[in-house]
Design a protein around this motif. Structure first.
Motif, PDB file in Angstrom:
ATOM      1  N   THR A 133      28.346  35.480  15.460  1.00 28.02           N
ATOM      2  CA  THR A 133      29.070  35.540  14.205  1.00 28.02           C
ATOM      3  C   THR A 133      28.342  34.752  13.128  1.00 28.02           C
ATOM      4  O   THR A 133      27.920  33.615  13.336  1.00 28.02           O
ATOM      5  CB  THR A 133      30.489  34.985  14.379  1.00 28.02           C
ATOM      6  N   ASP A 134      28.183  35.367  11.981  1.00 24.82           N
ATOM      7  CA  ASP A 134      27.588  34.723  10.818  1.00 24.82           C
ATOM      8  C   ASP A 134      28.637  33.823  10.187  1.00 24.82           C
ATOM      9  O   ASP A 134      29.645  34.306   9.656  1.00 24.82           O
ATOM     10  CB  ASP A 134      27.116  35.803   9.839  1.00 24.82           C
ATOM     11  N   THR A 135      28.431  32.507  10.255  1.00 22.20           N
ATOM     12  CA  THR A 135      29.346  31.541   9.648  1.00 22.20           C
ATOM     13  C   THR A 135      28.568  30.606   8.730  1.00 22.20           C
ATOM     14  O   THR A 135      27.362  30.393   8.906  1.00 22.20           O
ATOM     15  CB  THR A 135      30.060  30.691  10.713  1.00 22.20           C
ATOM     16  N   LYS A 136      29.264  30.020   7.766  1.00 22.63           N
ATOM     17  CA  LYS A 136      28.632  29.047   6.874  1.00 22.63           C
ATOM     18  C   LYS A 136      28.096  27.863   7.669  1.00 22.63           C
ATOM     19  O   LYS A 136      27.044  27.306   7.343  1.00 22.63           O
ATOM     20  CB  LYS A 136      29.635  28.568   5.818  1.00 22.63           C
ATOM     21  N   ALA A 137      28.845  27.448   8.706  1.00 26.30           N
ATOM     22  CA  ALA A 137      28.396  26.309   9.509  1.00 26.30           C
ATOM     23  C   ALA A 137      27.047  26.597  10.151  1.00 26.30           C
ATOM     24  O   ALA A 137      26.140  25.750  10.141  1.00 26.30           O
ATOM     25  CB  ALA A 137      29.444  25.984  10.583  1.00 26.30           C
ATOM     26  N   ARG A 138      26.880  27.783  10.697  1.00 26.64           N
ATOM     27  CA  ARG A 138      25.602  28.132  11.319  1.00 26.64           C
ATOM     28  C   ARG A 138      24.507  28.317  10.271  1.00 26.64           C
ATOM     29  O   ARG A 138      23.355  27.969  10.503  1.00 26.64           O
ATOM     30  CB  ARG A 138      25.768  29.392  12.168  1.00 26.64           C
ATOM     31  N   GLN A 139      24.872  28.867   9.115  1.00 22.47           N
ATOM     32  CA  GLN A 139      23.884  29.008   8.043  1.00 22.47           C
ATOM     33  C   GLN A 139      23.346  27.644   7.605  1.00 22.47           C
ATOM     34  O   GLN A 139      22.168  27.508   7.260  1.00 22.47           O
ATOM     35  CB  GLN A 139      24.509  29.698   6.828  1.00 22.47           C
ATOM     36  N   GLU A 140      24.206  26.627   7.635  1.00 23.21           N
ATOM     37  CA  GLU A 140      23.841  25.309   7.113  1.00 23.21           C
ATOM     38  C   GLU A 140      23.502  24.310   8.216  1.00 23.21           C
ATOM     39  O   GLU A 140      23.161  23.157   7.917  1.00 23.21           O
ATOM     40  CB  GLU A 140      24.986  24.782   6.247  1.00 23.21           C
ATOM     41  N   GLY A 141      23.609  24.731   9.494  1.00 23.85           N
ATOM     42  CA  GLY A 141      23.290  23.832  10.601  1.00 23.85           C
ATOM     43  C   GLY A 141      24.310  22.740  10.806  1.00 23.85           C
ATOM     44  O   GLY A 141      23.969  21.602  11.153  1.00 23.85           O
ATOM     45  N   LEU A 142      25.587  23.075  10.626  1.00 27.49           N
ATOM     46  CA  LEU A 142      26.660  22.092  10.744  1.00 27.49           C
ATOM     47  C   LEU A 142      27.428  22.257  12.050  1.00 27.49           C
ATOM     48  O   LEU A 142      27.559  23.367  12.561  1.00 27.49           O
ATOM     49  CB  LEU A 142      27.643  22.232   9.577  1.00 27.49           C
ATOM     50  N   ASP A 143      27.944  21.159  12.577  1.00 34.93           N
ATOM     51  CA  ASP A 143      28.846  21.209  13.719  1.00 34.93           C
ATOM     52  C   ASP A 143      30.179  21.776  13.252  1.00 34.93           C
ATOM     53  O   ASP A 143      30.760  21.289  12.265  1.00 34.93           O
ATOM     54  CB  ASP A 143      29.045  19.811  14.307  1.00 34.93           C
ATOM     55  N   GLY A 147      31.787  19.068  10.975  1.00 35.24           N
ATOM     56  CA  GLY A 147      31.177  19.361   9.677  1.00 35.24           C
ATOM     57  C   GLY A 147      29.907  18.590   9.424  1.00 35.24           C
ATOM     58  O   GLY A 147      29.323  18.680   8.334  1.00 35.24           O
ATOM     59  N   LYS A 148      29.422  17.849  10.432  1.00 34.16           N
ATOM     60  CA  LYS A 148      28.209  17.056  10.271  1.00 34.16           C
ATOM     61  C   LYS A 148      26.964  17.896  10.545  1.00 34.16           C
ATOM     62  O   LYS A 148      26.994  18.812  11.351  1.00 34.16           O
ATOM     63  CB  LYS A 148      28.240  15.854  11.214  1.00 34.16           C
ATOM     64  N   LYS A 149      25.881  17.535   9.886  1.00 32.96           N
ATOM     65  CA  LYS A 149      24.610  18.228  10.072  1.00 32.96           C
ATOM     66  C   LYS A 149      24.074  17.936  11.472  1.00 32.96           C
ATOM     67  O   LYS A 149      23.952  16.783  11.880  1.00 32.96           O
ATOM     68  CB  LYS A 149      23.611  17.745   9.023  1.00 32.96           C
ATOM     69  N   VAL A 150      23.778  19.021  12.221  1.00 26.46           N
ATOM     70  CA  VAL A 150      23.276  18.848  13.583  1.00 26.46           C
ATOM     71  C   VAL A 150      21.934  19.540  13.791  1.00 26.46           C
ATOM     72  O   VAL A 150      21.328  19.414  14.852  1.00 26.46           O
ATOM     73  CB  VAL A 150      24.295  19.375  14.624  1.00 26.46           C
ATOM     74  N   GLY A 151      21.460  20.265  12.819  1.00 28.29           N
ATOM     75  CA  GLY A 151      20.186  20.956  12.977  1.00 28.29           C
ATOM     76  C   GLY A 151      19.880  21.796  11.755  1.00 28.29           C
ATOM     77  O   GLY A 151      20.662  21.855  10.794  1.00 28.29           O
ATOM     78  N   GLU A 152      18.729  22.434  11.809  1.00 33.55           N
ATOM     79  CA  GLU A 152      18.337  23.316  10.717  1.00 33.55           C
ATOM     80  C   GLU A 152      19.211  24.559  10.714  1.00 33.55           C
ATOM     81  O   GLU A 152      19.486  25.137  11.765  1.00 33.55           O
ATOM     82  CB  GLU A 152      16.874  23.719  10.898  1.00 33.55           C
ATOM     83  N   GLY A 153      19.676  24.976   9.555  1.00 34.68           N
ATOM     84  CA  GLY A 153      20.454  26.202   9.461  1.00 34.68           C
ATOM     85  C   GLY A 153      19.579  27.431   9.602  1.00 34.68           C
ATOM     86  O   GLY A 153      18.343  27.335   9.671  1.00 34.68           O
TER      87      GLY A 153
END
Length: 317
Positions: A133-143, A147-153
């Protein structure tokens, strides 16, 4: 995730073909004649006809003839192994059609779903295509929880739309129709999926007992647990849940309950550092939508309700 082909490999130049080419070149050198310019033009025309969008790919893929696809190949009917051990499914057929437009093989490599984006970041895969699923969290690399950054989006090329469904043991739905009906009950899901995220979110709303969750590496393991009586319900993307209801035990094991929710796009994940590959895939997807091949594949797998009419980049919310 939220929704034979035997992959048609890119024609490779065999040793015999290479030997034939060497012989032909030798003949031209020996005779010193022949319209080499005309021959080159004819070859180019054939290549363009066979793979009209090949020149849109970065050169390294044109040279290798392969785009490596990370996928959790245990999610029928989207991608799975048939009885002969071949990788088949909706994603596999669509990937083959994209490859024909681009003149490469989109080669599937198996991995657990929650490791696919990590594999993309480490360059183990060139893309990830796995009912993701395409989600904003995955686009931005967020948990998705903190909501914290966990990797490159990543960028997503959206190619299908699916919602999330609940299913139970057939004839024993226990009055479950909505996610709130699962409060105080136990659900089985695949780890890292939208079903998993949704179960956690809905559990926080429960007033009479949280939703108990048991997570698995793949959806088939979750289904096995439910069949054995180890849970009250399962959840997965609608196409997958519907396929399980139709096929597991010849249709005797499960039933769908309630309506699908959280409809969202499936996307092919591509590194943000690889926009040329993303754009080449977008052109190929638009081409197979336009020429009707996309609709044929969607119809083959009985998932017409999730069809899209154009390729969209990062359409997830």
């Amino acid at each position: 995730m939220t929704a034979s082909i035997t992959r048609r490999p890119r024609p490779l130049r065999s040793r015999l073909a290479a030997a034939g080419a060497i012989t032909a070149v030798g003949a031209l050198l020996l005779t010193g004649c022949g319209d080499q310019t005309a021959g080159a033009e004819g070859s180019g025309e054939k290549k363009e006809a066979a793979a009209p969008l090949a020149d849109k790919l970065p050169k390294k893929y044109q040279d290798s003839g392969v785009v490596k696809v990370g996928s959790d190949i245990a999610y029928p009917p989207v991608e799975f192994k048939d009885k002969d051990g071949r990788t088949v499914g909706l994603d596999v057929d669509l990937a083959a059609a994209l490859g024909e437009q681009l003149g490469v093989e989109l080669k599937f490599e198996n991995g657990t779903f929650d490791t696919l984006l990590g594999g993309l970041r480490s360059k183990r895969y060139d893309i990830a295509m796995s009912a993701m699923t395409d989600t904003k969290a995955r686009q931005e690399g967020l948990d998705s929880d903190t909501g914290k950054k966990v990797g490159e989006g990543v960028d997503f090329l959206d190619y299908f739309t699916a919602g999330v469904s609940i299913y139970t043991t057939k004839g024993d739905d226990q009055g479950i129709k909505t996610w709130q009906d699962l409060c105080g009950k136990k659900i089985v899901v695949q780890r890292g999926t939208v079903s998993h995220d949704l179960a956690k979110a809905e559990s926080k709303k429960c007033e009479k007992g949280e939703i108990k969750m048991e997570t698995f590496d793949n959806d088939q393991q979750a289904q096995t647990r439910l069949r054995s009586g180890g849970a009250d319900a399962g959840s997965s993307d609608f196409p997958v849940a519907a396929y399980a209801v139709k096929t597991s035990g010849g249709g005797k094991h499960f039933e769908l309950v309630g309506e699908q929710v959280e409809a969202a796009p499936y996307g092919i994940a591509v590194s943000k550092s690889n926009p040329e590959l993303r754009d080449a895939l977008k052109a190929a997807l638009d081409a197979i939508i336009e020429n009707g091949e996309y609709d044929k594949i969607i119809k083959k797998w009985g998932v017409e309700d999730g069809a899209v009419t154009e390729a969209v980049v990062n359409g997830g919310k």
